[in-house]
Design an enzyme around this catalytic site. Structure first.
Site, PDB file in Angstrom:
ATOM      1  N   CYS A 270     -20.506 -22.296  18.570  1.00 12.66           N
ATOM      2  CA  CYS A 270     -21.342 -21.760  19.816  1.00 12.66           C
ATOM      3  C   CYS A 270     -22.732 -21.338  19.708  1.00 12.66           C
ATOM      4  O   CYS A 270     -23.125 -21.250  18.361  1.00 12.66           O
ATOM      5  CB  CYS A 270     -20.623 -20.739  20.327  1.00 12.66           C
ATOM      6  SG  CYS A 270     -18.695 -20.887  20.621  1.00 12.66           S
TER       7      CYS A 270
ATOM      8  N   HIS B  74     -22.984 -17.276  24.252  1.00 15.07           N
ATOM      9  CA  HIS B  74     -22.156 -15.864  24.493  1.00 15.07           C
ATOM     10  C   HIS B  74     -23.090 -14.971  23.925  1.00 15.07           C
ATOM     11  O   HIS B  74     -24.003 -15.166  23.089  1.00 15.07           O
ATOM     12  CB  HIS B  74     -20.582 -15.846  23.998  1.00 15.07           C
ATOM     13  CG  HIS B  74     -20.269 -16.171  22.577  1.00 15.07           C
ATOM     14  ND1 HIS B  74     -20.848 -15.665  21.540  1.00 15.07           N
ATOM     15  CD2 HIS B  74     -19.823 -17.325  22.156  1.00 15.07           C
ATOM     16  CE1 HIS B  74     -20.541 -15.921  20.420  1.00 15.07           C
ATOM     17  NE2 HIS B  74     -19.883 -17.236  20.764  1.00 15.07           N
TER      18      HIS B  74
END
Length: 517
Positions: free
Chosen positions: A155, A147
Site C-alpha cells: 500500500c 491509508h
C-alpha cells in the site's frame, strides 16, 4: 429463525470486515468528518479553487511523493499540495501477484464507495486494483490501499495527519458532485532524465505506456480518458472514452512527446548510464529520516516531525536503494581482421580489411502475404467499466457480506472477429464532471455503509505475509528490447571481442522481504 441467523451472519461479516476496527464507531466517523485545514482552504482561494471542485491524485514511488491536484474555474487542473509518502513497499514496477508486496502502478478511478472511514489505519481509500488492465495482464491481488500509519505491505502509507487531509479534500469533491477521482500511480516522475536512466529496465515498455497518460495530463492539464485495448492502456479524449484503440492525439501532446524523445536521445549520447534501482523493501520520503528536515516543500509543517506510529520493516529503510548498471544484451560481432601484408598508413597504423559481421542467430520471419494479413484477427479491445458501472469495486465491498461470489479471476484477452467493433468504455467517466451540488449526498454515511469491508485483507496482509512470496518477485528480468526510433543510439558502447557474447550482469541482490512489524 432464518431472519435471526441472517442477522447474526451479517454482524459476524461486519466484524470480520472491520478487522479489529470498532465497526461504525464514533471515533471512525469523527475522523471522517474532520474539515479541511484552514490553511489548505486559504491556499485553494489563492489558486482560484473551491473545496468542492474535482480533484486528481498522483503518486510517485521513487520520489515518495503524492500530489493532490484540483480543477479550477478555467476547467484545468492545477497542483494544490504535495504530501510526503511515509512508506511504500516492494520495488519500482507494477504489482504482479498476490503477496509480492508491490504497490500498484497504473490508472485507477476512486469512487465514494471505495472510501473507508473505519480503517484500522486511521482512514483509507481502496485504489481499485486490479483494474481491467491488470486483469488483462493476468495480475492478481486485492485491497491495495492509500491509508494512514507508516506501515505498508503493498500500500501507500501516509501519516495519519496527511491521510486525514487527503480524505477531507476527496470527501468535499464528492459532495460537490464528482463521481470518481483519478488516481495515477507511477514508478517515478516521467522526466527525460529518468527515462534515459532506466531505459534498460525490464519494465521500461510498461513505463513508457504509463508515460502516454502522464504526457496527456501534463501537456493539457486535463484528466485523460483511459481505456484498455488488448494488454495496453490507451489515453485520449472522447474517442478513448468510447473505446478507440488508436485515439487521436492532441498536437500539444505530440509536441511534448517529441521533445522528451529528443532529450532522452541527447542524454544517452552524452553517456548517461543505464541503471536499475533495487530496494530492500520499498522506500520513504527523506523528510521522515533527516534530523533537520527541510520545510520548503511542506511549508505548513514544522519540526518536530509527526508521530509515525508503527513503521513496517525499519531495517529495510535504513539502507538506501542499490543502483546497479544494466547493459543491453547484444549479438556477437566479428571485429575487423588485420592483414599484416597491408601497407602502414602515414601515422604507422595498419590498414584493416573489410568488416565481417556475424550471421543472425535465427532466420528472419517471412513477410506475411496479403491473404494472411487480411485473415489475421485484430487486437481485442477490452471493455473497461467506469467508476460508476464497474461492479468489481462494489463486489469487493459487499460481495462477501451477502454470500456473493468473490471477484472473478483474471481472464486473458481473447481476439475478436475482424468485423466486431464493440466499443470500449472508459476507466474514468467520459462525461464532464458536474460542478453543481447534486441532491444533497451524505458522503460519510454512504462511505461508512459501503466500505466496512475495504480494509479487511489490507489490514491482515501487513502482519501475515509469506517472506518467500516477495523473494520470488525479483525474478530474472526479461531481455530488454532494443532502442526504438527515439534516438536511443548506443553511443559509447565498446565492441566486444571476437566470438564473445556480452550479456547484462545479474545483480539482483534484493534481501528477502520480512513480514511487517
Amino acid at each position: 429463525m432464518r431472519p435471526v441467523l441472517a442477522a447474526s451472519g451479517l454482524v459476524v461479516a461486519l466484524s470480520l470486515g472491520a478487522c479489529q476496527d470498532a465497526g461504525f464507531s464514533a471515533a471512525g466517523s469523527a475522523r471522517a468528518r474532520e474539515p479541511i485545514p484552514q490553511k489548505t482552504v486559504a491556499l485553494m482561494a489563492t489558486k482560484n479553487m473551491s473545496p468542492r471542485d474535482p480533484i486528481l491524485i498522483r503518486a510517485f514511488k521513487k520520489e515518495s511523493e503524492m500530489e493532490v491536484w484540483k480543477r479550477g474555474a478555467d476547467g484545468q487542473y492545477a497542483l494544490l499540495k504535495t504530501f510526503p509518502i511515509c512508506r511504500w513497499s516492494g520495488q519500482l514496477g507494477p504489482k504482479v501477484r498476490e503477496g509480492d508486496r508491490q504497490a500498484p502502478e497504473g490508472f485507477y478511478p476512486i469512487s465514494m464507495g471505495q472510501m473507508n472511514p473505519n480503517s484500522s489505519y486511521y482512514l483509507s481509500f481502496d485504489t481499485g486494483y486490479p483494474n481491467a488492465f491488470d486483469r488483462a495482464n493476468g495480475r492478481t491481488g486485492s485491497y491495495l490501499m492509500v491509508h494512514g500509519t507508516c506501515s505498508s505491505a503493498g500500500c501507500f502509507a501516509m501519516t495519519d495527519e496527511a491521510i486525514a487531509e487527503i480524505y477531507a479534500i476527496a470527501r468535499e469533491a464528492f459532495a460537490g458532485g464528482q463521481r470518481a477521482f483519478q488516481f495515477q500511480s507511477y514508478p517515478f516522475r516521467m522526466t527525460a532524465q529518468n527515462l534515459a536512466k532506466f531505459r534498460n529496465d525490464p519494465h521500461i515498455a510498461f513505463w513508457k505506456n504509463l508515460k502516454e497518460g502522464s504526457d496527456y495530463f501534463e501537456a493539457l492539464h486535463e484528466e485523460p480518458r483511459v481505456g484498455v485495448c488488448g494488454t495496453r492502456y490507451v489515453f485520449g479524449g472522447s474517442d478513448a472514452a468510447a473505446g478507440a484503440c488508436t485515439p487521436k492525439v492532441d498536437p500539444v501532446v505530440v509536441a511534448k512527446r517529441q521533445k522528451d524523445e529528443v532529450e532522452v536521445a541527447e542524454l544517452i549520447a552524452k553517456g548517461t548510464p543505464a541503471t536499475r534501482l533495487v530496494y530492500q523493501d520499498g522506500g520513504q520520503h527523506p523528510f521522515f529520516r533527516e534530523t533537520a528536515p527541510s520545510t520548503q516543500l511542506f511549508a505548513e509543517r514544522v519540526p518536530p516531525r509527526p508521530n509515525l506510529g508503527i513503521v513496517s520493516r525499519p531495517e529495510a529503510l535504513a539502507a538506501a536503494p542499490e543502483e546497479i548498471m544494466i547493459e543491453p544484451k547484444v549479438k556477437p560481432v566479428l571485429l575487423a581482421k588485420i592483414d599484416p601484408k597491408h601497407e602502414k598508413g602515414k601515422h604507422g597504423a595498419v590498414k584493416p580489411t573489410a568488416l565481417a559481421f556475424a550471421a543472425p542467430a535465427t532466420n528472419p520471419a517471412p513477410i506475411p502475404t496479403r491473404e494472411a494479413a487480411e485473415t489475421a484477427a485484430p487486437a481485442a479491445p477490452i471493455t473497461v467499466a467506469s467508476a460508476d458501472g464497474d461492479p468489481s469495486a462494489y463486489r469487493k465491498l459487499l460481495g462477501n457480506l451477502f454470500g456473493g461470489a468473490p471477484a472473478a479471476p483474471p481472464v486473458a484477452a481473447v481476439a475478436l472477429p475482424a468485423a466486431d467493433t464493440t466499443p470500449v468504455a472508459a476507466i474514468s467517466p467520459a462525461a464532464p464532471l458536474p460542478k453543481k451540488l447534486m441532491g444533497h449526498p451524505h458522503p460519510v454515511a454512504h462511505a461508512a455503509t459501503a466500505s466496512v469491508k475495504v480494509d479487511a485483507k489490507a489490514d491482515a496482509k501487513v502482519d501475515g505475509l509469506n517472506p518467500a512470496a516477495a523473494k520470488k518477485a525479483e525474478a530474472k528480468p526479461a531481455e530488454p528490447k532494443p532502442a526504438g526510433k527515439s534516438g536511443e543510439a548506443k553511443t559509447g558502447e565498446k565492441a566486444p571481442e571476437a566470438g564473445k557474447r556480452t550479456e547484462a550482469p545479474h545483480h539482483n541482490r534484493v534481501a528477502a522481504s520480512q513480514p511487517a512489524n
